[in-house]
Design a protein around this motif. Sequence first.
Motif, PDB file in Angstrom:
ATOM      1  N   PHE A   1      27.001  75.683  54.906  1.00 23.24           N
ATOM      2  CA  PHE A   1      28.234  75.093  54.364  1.00 23.24           C
ATOM      3  C   PHE A   1      28.587  75.936  53.428  1.00 23.24           C
ATOM      4  N   VAL A   2      29.862  76.270  53.369  1.00 25.19           N
ATOM      5  CA  VAL A   2      30.501  76.841  52.130  1.00 25.19           C
ATOM      6  C   VAL A   2      31.745  76.105  51.893  1.00 25.19           C
ATOM      7  N   GLU A   3      31.612  75.589  50.601  1.00 24.12           N
ATOM      8  CA  GLU A   3      32.743  74.831  50.128  1.00 24.12           C
ATOM      9  C   GLU A   3      33.938  75.624  49.250  1.00 24.12           C
ATOM     10  N   ILE A   4      35.143  75.556  49.632  1.00 21.60           N
ATOM     11  CA  ILE A   4      36.056  76.687  49.201  1.00 21.60           C
ATOM     12  C   ILE A   4      37.225  75.572  48.895  1.00 21.60           C
ATOM     13  N   TYR A   5      37.263  75.566  47.395  1.00 18.36           N
ATOM     14  CA  TYR A   5      38.473  74.753  46.917  1.00 18.36           C
ATOM     15  C   TYR A   5      39.556  75.448  46.440  1.00 18.36           C
ATOM     16  N   VAL A   6      40.750  75.141  47.122  1.00 16.22           N
ATOM     17  CA  VAL A   6      41.815  75.807  47.130  1.00 16.22           C
ATOM     18  C   VAL A   6      42.719  75.027  45.831  1.00 16.22           C
ATOM     19  N   ASN A   7      42.577  75.420  44.648  1.00 12.61           N
ATOM     20  CA  ASN A   7      43.004  74.663  43.623  1.00 12.61           C
ATOM     21  C   ASN A   7      44.431  75.107  43.202  1.00 12.61           C
ATOM     22  N   THR A   8      45.233  74.170  43.576  1.00  8.01           N
ATOM     23  CA  THR A   8      46.731  74.412  43.373  1.00  8.01           C
ATOM     24  C   THR A   8      47.256  72.987  42.772  1.00  8.01           C
ATOM     25  N   SER A   9      47.923  73.038  41.710  1.00  6.25           N
ATOM     26  CA  SER A   9      48.253  72.019  41.105  1.00  6.25           C
ATOM     27  C   SER A   9      49.365  71.014  41.968  1.00  6.25           C
ATOM     28  N   LEU A  10      49.295  69.842  41.887  1.00  2.00           N
ATOM     29  CA  LEU A  10      50.095  68.854  42.475  1.00  2.00           C
ATOM     30  C   LEU A  10      51.712  69.401  42.113  1.00  2.00           C
TER      31      LEU A  10
ATOM     32  N   ARG B   1      21.629  82.741  70.606  1.00  2.00           N
ATOM     33  CA  ARG B   1      23.071  83.022  70.181  1.00  2.00           C
ATOM     34  C   ARG B   1      23.352  83.725  69.072  1.00  2.00           C
ATOM     35  N   LEU B   2      23.017  83.314  68.082  1.00  2.00           N
ATOM     36  CA  LEU B   2      22.887  84.077  66.713  1.00  2.00           C
ATOM     37  C   LEU B   2      22.520  85.784  67.146  1.00  2.00           C
ATOM     38  N   LYS B   3      21.426  85.828  67.707  1.00  2.00           N
ATOM     39  CA  LYS B   3      20.882  87.171  67.848  1.00  2.00           C
ATOM     40  C   LYS B   3      21.905  87.948  68.829  1.00  2.00           C
ATOM     41  N   LYS B   4      22.485  87.572  69.831  1.00  2.00           N
ATOM     42  CA  LYS B   4      23.611  87.898  70.576  1.00  2.00           C
ATOM     43  C   LYS B   4      24.766  88.211  70.030  1.00  2.00           C
ATOM     44  N   ASN B   5      25.156  87.399  69.050  1.00  2.00           N
ATOM     45  CA  ASN B   5      26.253  87.652  68.224  1.00  2.00           C
ATOM     46  C   ASN B   5      26.176  88.753  66.961  1.00  2.00           C
ATOM     47  N   ASN B   6      24.785  88.774  66.593  1.00  2.00           N
ATOM     48  CA  ASN B   6      24.258  89.593  65.479  1.00  2.00           C
ATOM     49  C   ASN B   6      25.040  89.113  64.114  1.00  2.00           C
ATOM     50  N   HIS B   7      25.099  87.919  64.005  1.00  2.00           N
ATOM     51  CA  HIS B   7      25.595  87.240  63.000  1.00  2.00           C
ATOM     52  C   HIS B   7      25.134  85.859  62.891  1.00  2.00           C
ATOM     53  N   LYS B   8      24.879  85.402  61.668  1.00  2.00           N
ATOM     54  CA  LYS B   8      24.578  83.781  61.572  1.00  2.00           C
ATOM     55  C   LYS B   8      25.743  83.100  61.841  1.00  2.00           C
ATOM     56  N   SER B   9      25.579  81.845  61.930  1.00  2.00           N
ATOM     57  CA  SER B   9      26.899  80.719  61.938  1.00  2.00           C
ATOM     58  C   SER B   9      26.939  80.264  60.635  1.00  2.00           C
ATOM     59  N   LEU B  10      28.172  79.788  60.276  1.00  2.00           N
ATOM     60  CA  LEU B  10      28.557  79.350  59.072  1.00  2.00           C
ATOM     61  C   LEU B  10      29.739  78.213  59.127  1.00  2.00           C
ATOM     62  N   LEU B  11      30.075  77.374  58.227  1.00  2.00           N
ATOM     63  CA  LEU B  11      31.098  76.465  58.292  1.00  2.00           C
ATOM     64  C   LEU B  11      31.755  76.793  56.956  1.00  2.00           C
ATOM     65  N   LEU B  12      33.132  77.391  57.003  1.00  2.00           N
ATOM     66  CA  LEU B  12      33.920  77.717  55.897  1.00  2.00           C
ATOM     67  C   LEU B  12      34.750  76.302  55.479  1.00  2.00           C
ATOM     68  N   TRP B  13      34.706  75.619  54.610  1.00  2.00           N
ATOM     69  CA  TRP B  13      35.318  74.573  54.541  1.00  2.00           C
ATOM     70  C   TRP B  13      36.558  74.544  53.450  1.00  2.00           C
ATOM     71  N   PHE B  14      37.461  74.524  53.651  1.00  2.00           N
ATOM     72  CA  PHE B  14      38.752  74.486  52.625  1.00  2.00           C
ATOM     73  C   PHE B  14      39.169  73.339  52.401  1.00  2.00           C
ATOM     74  N   THR B  15      39.051  72.929  51.226  1.00  2.00           N
ATOM     75  CA  THR B  15      39.748  71.669  50.832  1.00  2.00           C
ATOM     76  C   THR B  15      40.745  72.011  49.545  1.00  2.00           C
ATOM     77  N   GLY B  16      41.731  71.016  49.390  1.00  2.00           N
ATOM     78  CA  GLY B  16      42.762  70.943  48.494  1.00  2.00           C
ATOM     79  C   GLY B  16      43.897  70.212  49.070  1.00  2.00           C
ATOM     80  N   LEU B  17      44.854  70.123  48.155  1.00  2.00           N
ATOM     81  CA  LEU B  17      45.924  69.079  48.368  1.00  2.00           C
ATOM     82  C   LEU B  17      46.697  69.769  49.532  1.00  2.00           C
ATOM     83  N   SER B  18      47.630  68.898  50.188  1.00  2.00           N
ATOM     84  CA  SER B  18      48.548  69.381  51.194  1.00  2.00           C
ATOM     85  C   SER B  18      49.349  70.323  50.394  1.00  2.00           C
ATOM     86  N   GLY B  19      49.771  71.639  51.117  1.00  2.00           N
ATOM     87  CA  GLY B  19      50.493  72.581  50.427  1.00  2.00           C
ATOM     88  C   GLY B  19      49.853  73.210  49.657  1.00  2.00           C
TER      89      GLY B  19
END
Length: 200
Positions: free
Chosen positions: A124-133, A17-35
């Motif tokens: 896995f790529v962890e992306i911290y959306v850092n916004t103050s409370l 499947r990766l070869k057909k898509n011509n790219h690797k698969s990846l999980l981008l995980w966005f974490t941070g407070l609500s809003g």
Amino acid sequence: MSKNIVPHNYHITKQDRLKKNNHKSLLLWFTGLSGSGKSTIANLVENALFNDGINTYSLDGDNIRKGINNDLSFSAEDRTENIRRIAEVANLMLDSGLVVLAAFVSPYKKDRENIRTIVKDVNFVEIYVNTSLEECERRDVKGLYKKARLGEIKNMTGISAPYEAPENPDIEINTEEENIEDSVMRIVDFIKPKLNLKNA
């Protein structure tokens, strides 16, 4: 019961499947407070990738809560189960060859570490959306903080439940200092090399 589960070996593999898509698969995980801006940024990152020919799919907290996880509350135990199920779903999508974008508060460090275990750290790529409370409360897009302050919502992350910020995220976005276009491009520039099959 687990002794009676025998996985079937299918002819088409993840590598096919990766070869057909011509790219690797990846999980981008966005974490941070609500809003904090997780879903907004994830949506724009997906647009950029999709327009570049990358096969993507977005998982969002509210949508998952309405469907596969509609039996879960917001207790600490159910939050952990919520994230575990999402990680397993994302892992299946990785096997299908997709780049998955997941935007979830995911407040507990141990749960985010468990995601890495399920999908394997290299995916896995962890992306911290850092916004103050304070800023999240000022935005209060869904009106949740107001309800939490009035005692109408229990276990609200940042108010009556903890948020354990990532200590070493792959990417940290400070939405109060960086404009959204620059944030999106920084994420895209970071992950593009990781999608190259030559780096597999």
